[in-house]
Design a protein around this motif. Structure first.
Motif, PDB file in Angstrom:
ATOM      1  N   LEU A  60      -0.222  -7.044   4.206  1.00 39.54           N
ATOM      2  CA  LEU A  60      -0.672  -7.477   2.928  1.00 39.54           C
ATOM      3  C   LEU A  60      -0.485  -8.861   2.723  1.00 39.54           C
ATOM      4  O   LEU A  60       0.912  -9.550   3.238  1.00 39.54           O
ATOM      5  CB  LEU A  60       0.122  -6.803   1.788  1.00 39.54           C
ATOM      6  N   PRO A  61      -1.050  -9.920   2.092  1.00 34.23           N
ATOM      7  CA  PRO A  61      -0.721 -11.437   2.065  1.00 34.23           C
ATOM      8  C   PRO A  61       0.299 -11.330   0.942  1.00 34.23           C
ATOM      9  O   PRO A  61       0.592 -10.447  -0.028  1.00 34.23           O
ATOM     10  CB  PRO A  61      -2.035 -11.982   1.705  1.00 34.23           C
ATOM     11  N   THR A  62       0.831 -12.511   0.831  1.00 33.26           N
ATOM     12  CA  THR A  62       2.308 -12.623   0.064  1.00 33.26           C
ATOM     13  C   THR A  62       1.663 -12.500  -1.741  1.00 33.26           C
ATOM     14  O   THR A  62       2.237 -11.952  -2.490  1.00 33.26           O
ATOM     15  CB  THR A  62       2.854 -14.115   0.208  1.00 33.26           C
ATOM     16  N   ALA A  64      -0.549 -10.540  -2.619  1.00 30.03           N
ATOM     17  CA  ALA A  64      -0.982  -9.286  -3.017  1.00 30.03           C
ATOM     18  C   ALA A  64       0.165  -8.371  -3.262  1.00 30.03           C
ATOM     19  O   ALA A  64       0.178  -7.410  -4.199  1.00 30.03           O
ATOM     20  CB  ALA A  64      -1.636  -8.478  -1.726  1.00 30.03           C
ATOM     21  N   ALA A  65       1.515  -8.689  -2.698  1.00 25.90           N
ATOM     22  CA  ALA A  65       2.476  -7.908  -2.872  1.00 25.90           C
ATOM     23  C   ALA A  65       3.715  -8.994  -3.042  1.00 25.90           C
ATOM     24  O   ALA A  65       4.614  -9.112  -1.900  1.00 25.90           O
ATOM     25  CB  ALA A  65       2.889  -6.946  -1.803  1.00 25.90           C
ATOM     26  N   PRO A  66       3.908  -9.687  -4.094  1.00 21.80           N
ATOM     27  CA  PRO A  66       4.962 -10.852  -4.266  1.00 21.80           C
ATOM     28  C   PRO A  66       6.317 -10.198  -3.992  1.00 21.80           C
ATOM     29  O   PRO A  66       6.709  -9.293  -4.773  1.00 21.80           O
ATOM     30  CB  PRO A  66       4.571 -11.494  -5.420  1.00 21.80           C
ATOM     31  N   GLU A  67       7.078 -10.925  -3.883  1.00 17.52           N
ATOM     32  CA  GLU A  67       8.856 -10.377  -3.951  1.00 17.52           C
ATOM     33  C   GLU A  67       9.101 -10.851  -5.053  1.00 17.52           C
ATOM     34  O   GLU A  67       8.669 -11.641  -5.867  1.00 17.52           O
ATOM     35  CB  GLU A  67       9.522 -11.087  -2.575  1.00 17.52           C
ATOM     36  N   ARG A  68      10.095 -10.054  -5.503  1.00 20.64           N
ATOM     37  CA  ARG A  68      10.766 -10.208  -6.876  1.00 20.64           C
ATOM     38  C   ARG A  68      11.651 -11.373  -7.130  1.00 20.64           C
ATOM     39  O   ARG A  68      12.440 -11.603  -6.289  1.00 20.64           O
ATOM     40  CB  ARG A  68      11.645  -9.066  -7.288  1.00 20.64           C
TER      41      ARG A  68
END
Length: 89
Positions: A60-62, A64-68
């Protein structure tokens, strides 16, 4: 018609559908993904030098699933006064 008569007539169909759904749910892949025989991976993107592997295409690209980025509270704290927190009318 009553419910029992309806179940007697459609019962085998419902059981068959549930069994089919359970069988399809168990069809997961257990080995690494590879292109089908005779097929190739998509061509590299415009300006790219090399063709990505199957595993790279599944990442997944960043965006699409960002870190908190917000630190969760570890203990309770008093809230600041909020002027917009009004009781209902």
């Amino acid at each position: 018609m009553n419910w029992e008569c309806e179940m007697r007539r459609n019962g085998p169909t419902a059981i068959l559908l549930v069994a089919l759904a359970a069988a399809l749910a168990g069809c997961g892949a257990r080995e690494p993904l590879e292109p089908a025989p005779g097929a190739t991976l998509p061509p590299p993107g415009y300006g790219a030098v090399d063709r990505p592997e199957a595993e790279q295409l599944l990442e997944l690209p960043t965006l699409a699933a960002p870190e908190r980025s917000v630190e969760l509270r570890r203990r309770s704290e008093e809230r600041e006064d909020d002027p917009f927190d009004l009781p209902p009318d």
